[in-house]
Enzyme design. Structure first.
Site, PDB file in Angstrom:
ATOM      1  N   GLY B 145       0.829  -1.191   0.000  1.00 57.89           N
ATOM      2  CA  GLY B 145       0.000   0.000   0.000  1.00 57.89           C
ATOM      3  C   GLY B 145       0.866   1.243   0.000  1.00 57.89           C
ATOM      4  O   GLY B 145       2.052   1.199   0.326  1.00 57.89           O
ATOM      5  N   CYS B 146       0.258   2.367  -0.390  1.00 54.71           N
ATOM      6  CA  CYS B 146       1.042   3.591  -0.513  1.00 54.71           C
ATOM      7  C   CYS B 146       1.517   4.084   0.851  1.00 54.71           C
ATOM      8  O   CYS B 146       2.696   4.415   1.022  1.00 54.71           O
ATOM      9  CB  CYS B 146       0.243   4.659  -1.252  1.00 54.71           C
ATOM     10  SG  CYS B 146      -1.419   4.932  -0.622  1.00 54.71           S
ATOM     11  N   TYR B 147       0.621   4.130   1.827  1.00 56.95           N
ATOM     12  CA  TYR B 147       1.054   4.551   3.163  1.00 56.95           C
ATOM     13  C   TYR B 147       2.105   3.602   3.739  1.00 56.95           C
ATOM     14  O   TYR B 147       3.137   4.048   4.265  1.00 56.95           O
ATOM     15  CB  TYR B 147      -0.140   4.628   4.116  1.00 56.95           C
ATOM     16  CG  TYR B 147      -1.061   5.812   3.929  1.00 56.95           C
ATOM     17  CD1 TYR B 147      -0.598   7.114   4.067  1.00 56.95           C
ATOM     18  CD2 TYR B 147      -2.415   5.639   3.664  1.00 56.95           C
ATOM     19  CE1 TYR B 147      -1.458   8.203   3.932  1.00 56.95           C
ATOM     20  CE2 TYR B 147      -3.277   6.708   3.525  1.00 56.95           C
ATOM     21  CZ  TYR B 147      -2.799   7.999   3.663  1.00 56.95           C
ATOM     22  OH  TYR B 147      -3.651   9.063   3.532  1.00 56.95           O
ATOM     23  N   THR B 149       4.246   1.851   2.256  1.00 55.71           N
ATOM     24  CA  THR B 149       5.529   2.069   1.600  1.00 55.71           C
ATOM     25  C   THR B 149       6.291   3.189   2.294  1.00 55.71           C
ATOM     26  O   THR B 149       7.458   3.039   2.679  1.00 55.71           O
ATOM     27  CB  THR B 149       5.306   2.427   0.107  1.00 55.71           C
ATOM     28  OG1 THR B 149       4.733   1.301  -0.555  1.00 55.71           O
ATOM     29  CG2 THR B 149       6.611   2.821  -0.566  1.00 55.71           C
TER      30      THR B 149
END
Lengths: 342, 342, 342, 342
Positions: B145-147, B149
């Site tokens: 997920g972006c967060y 990462t």
């Protein structure tokens, strides 16, 4: 009753917002407007949204120009208020929107501002315990910083109720007007739009000791504060996300009850209904504070989020609210809780 | 070597960013493009920035349409990847940009996503300890997920070095593309511009267990995570402010040394020079990660701030980086560390 | 072939964008980087998105520093290019991104810039009739202004085809980077966000004579231009809305045919399909130009809208495209038509 | 005097802005609030900035719900006002914020809206010649469109004075709230931020016939209008750039005199001092109109730029101003000319 008000620093963002609010205050008559580098200019091109004052010419900021008013608002660079204030009579209400008289500890002042401490004035955050008593009848008011306004309102109930461990972690996003109107490259629109960036990380921001002062007073014990401010791509607004470990026995229900009680009679603070979260857009241009709380059981932390308009409740609105109290006017005179949205 | 790639979910933001990067990848040939509600339409009006693909017509997302490629990227709603993936051969590299195969604990999946756990695939964050080994030669990749990462890269060095207490506090701001392209009222430009607002406060965000998984693995002990995501008025970017209490003996110097060592050989992670702070604008459109650290002695906390582009390193860039490793290509093929700024 | 390139004015927005593009150009090696007030500083903090050049130290802008390169790009304030250029040998390709050598008429220069005219160089807008011939093999290039790039591309086909009356009306919105990096109060983020405002209204903008020059050349008769630039709340992009009365006999079909023919072989100009309109976001960071046309029968006017990235095709991309032609490289080397969106 | 007001369409942007203004109107008591798809919901989560109305529950929009008020404001989709209005008594003041009763020509209505023309009501733009007379005592008001408000105020003086040729060219930028609150993909924050794009080019925008109607009336002859609206990355505001060829004999001085005279007694329209240009930020949230004029001698054109807040003066403020006139209240009751800036 007519209150004659002078504003020192009328060409900046804090001064401009104060004038916007004073123009809507039914009991205030706007007197002298002063400035430093903009002295001699008309206000019109400097504050183009303040149409009724467009032809007013800014005077240099001197005690003489500011004399003869009932209230003098100082929106000056840090460290310059004392010299002006001491030449204004004790009967004049002086409202300092700078930092000079906020801190009680001279050592804190010297450490964070690097100059001699000027003193401590009654603190203009009426919602704090004892806040209104300290302001009533006072002729000197230190308006809180914008971040400390949001953060102190977010956390003083938890600390006052003894439900939070004395180590607060705060990350806050501020609109760019909080950084003032002086033209600096990193504040250019080209730089800030589409950009989030922190600054003053690791304890260096000057608002940190003010938060510690307020939260420690509420807790009755020293509270440490880890504060990270970030610059957000919007002109106004502060969103402060504040958390602390919960002391044993806290539940969502008890947490909520603490906050409901703390803000039950506050005209400007809204504890939002469950499921709704603070949004800076909702308080744009208003003196309102939106607060929401959550208890994160897995992490064992109380999380409180507060949204304010940094220029309104965070600066000029807070100043006016405190002035109302000091002068015995109804506290909400000239102040709105309705935001300009969308 | 020519790698034929299919993209399922080509009309969304993740799919669009992946296509932008694939177009610049020298070894990739773009094959089938599929979509759900947009099937049958040309890509041009849906992704007007992807000029060379304007005339491509989207097929319905089926295993048949995706068959016959070397790589299949899945940018599907959560829970839909498994059904497609199991019909693609084991020799096909399947890169899932959704959440389905990220979590190791089935209970976590069920708690946060409410459906049956599909399994666990090699995790596409090469910078984590052992990350590259897990990906090399693999034919299944779960893109983080972006967060997670941003947060995992920010904190794994501290936890890996044993210098942080296992209670992390994270506040992150995300650009609106992280919320996808489905039209929802709270994502309208009128709502998000000039606005900062939190969501999923108190432990509810689905990315929380993924962060816990990564940080606990790095720490070798269970780490709790207090995570507050906020929506920022910008199209792209994540700024994650992460902190934890320092274990005894930490100093600014030792902290910095830990991070310098952790990222010394990383092609995409920059530990910024002292005094410079991460900015989402600096990594706009790039696969770079900016990291900075501070030790707040008064609060006793380690503060780490990381900036990424949520669509690039946070989704499509990370997917491509992992694909390169899986296929034995140079890891940075087709990926840039240069942002589009201002 | 390795082209060694120097950049004067490397710390500004035009210089930064040029460096971003040069880093992606396979045949260019970046040599000296110079600046005026930032000389002596490392590029890292000034252009934090240009990671591979972070350690480069800026030299003062002198002919000596710029000597010994195959190409020298000048991104200097108006009026400063001539003195530098004349000290660089005739064999060096000098690409002036300033205004100094754009205008053919010395009187126009003196009227709009107030100094002596330095001369006229081949004009770096290859898409104009004869544009490529003028650039091929040249060792001096005057890069067009950002507004004239968009406006000239929007209207030259209509004037070239003789279908438009010689009175053009143009209103264009520009992102703030077009105003440069010098810190001025009206360019602060607090001022530009949420704000649209015109400037240079009534014929005063310096780009007006350049537009007149280009459109008159296309028309074969003098064309007047009413030009109103506006500042838009975005970092990049120009959207130019251009119109002129149609000459008798124009129809939607004939208008469209004229434009389809004009751009049929252009690698960077897209005449959009009917029903789709240019958007600055679609060309963000790219060298593409989006154009759409309409014939407003009721008003009897041809309306052409063009979108470019002011820093890319409008400045640095146009410079690089022209350099490629001058050096005999494929025109699109190192230049992308794919925007970074959303 | 207490005016009881009902608002149909209270959950949209126009309705929300009207409520914000009504809350500050000293003579108005807010009665029924109705909605369509949001009926049955509390207003709080829908209009979170309107704190005093948070607990109000929206009723379905029916004549019954709206009956029994002194004023009924209709903020309904086009074509729905007539059916409601005819069931409200003639003694009730009905203020239609939709388009239904703006146009005089039934053919125009049918051409642009595709349904049967409902009729024509007194037009709520008091600043137009005869505008106040038409509104005084009226019990039906058609509030102008947002674009026509800005454009008509910008150009009626020139046409009224006979100094402009009857072919107007208008390019206007609007904030996204003008497109309403219905969630559409192209209005997502991810799409609009950093983006300028036109729409309805070539005469297709529904506000065009309304502009033609107003300008032709002022000119006493048919005026053609070339109108290009563009969507700007801001929540509110319209900046309209309007021009027309000057008739012989016009000079800067005579042009300025015409405008000074036209707006001399207008409480909400500011002809700015020379050198200062309209800015949407300066009228944010206010009922003010900023106007500036220029005579471009080289192009032979009059250029007029006007800035308004599309939701305030452009919709809800204009509605309230007209209501005040119709009811015999001071025209500026409850309306401010002070913007919220920065």
């Amino acid at each position: 009753m007519v209150v004659r008000a002078a504003v020192a620093g009328a060409s900046g963002y804090a001064g401009g917002e104060l004038l916007r609010l004073l123009l809507a205050h039914p009991d205030v008559e706007i007197g002298a407007l002063t400035a430093h580098s903009n002295a001699g200019q008309a206000l019109g091109p400097l504050q183009p949204h303040l149409r009724p004052l467009a032809d007013r010419v800014l005077e240099p900021t001197t005690a003489e120009a500011l004399a003869g008013h009932d209230v003098v608002f100082l929106a000056l660079p840090h460290g310059q208020s004392a010299a002006v204030a001491e030449r204004l009579g004790d009967e004049v209400l002086v409202v300092d929107m700078g930092a000079d008289f906020r801190l009680k500890d001279a050592g804190d002042w010297e450490k964070f501002y690097g100059s001699q401490h000027a003193g401590t004035w009654p603190y203009g955050l009426p919602e704090l315990p004892g806040g209104r008593d300290a302001l009533a009848g006072s002729r000197r008011i230190a308006v809180p910083g914008c971040y400390p306004t949001a953060v102190s309102l977010a956390l003083f109930p938890a600390y006052g109720a003894g439900i939070a461990e004395p180590e607060a972690v705060i990350v806050a996003a501020s609109g760019t007007s909080g950084a003032g109107k002086a033209a600096k490259p990193h504040l250019l629109g080209s730089e800030v739009m589409g950009n989030m960036t922190p600054y003053g990380v690791g304890g260096g921001h000057r608002h940190t000791p003010e938060m510690i002062q307020n939260l420690s007073a509420a807790a009755g014990e020293p509270v440490t504060v880890s504060f990270t401010p970030t610059l957000a791509p919007m002109p106004r607004g502060i969103l402060a996300t504040c958390s602390a470990k919960a002391k044993p026995g806290v539940s969502t229900g008890s947490l909520r009850a603490v906050y409901a009680k703390a803000f039950a009679d506050e005209p400007f603070v809204d504890l939002l209904p469950e499921g709704q979260w603070p949004a800076t857009a909702s308080v744009y241009g208003s003196n309102a504070v939106q607060v929401q709380v959550a208890y994160d059981e897995a992490a064992g932390r109380i999380v409180v989020v507060a949204a304010i308009d940094n220029l309104a409740k965070g600066t000029a609105g807070g100043a006016l609210q405190s002035m109302n109290i000091a002068l015995g006017l109804p506290e909400d005179t000239g102040l709105s809780t309705i935001g300009v949205a969308p």
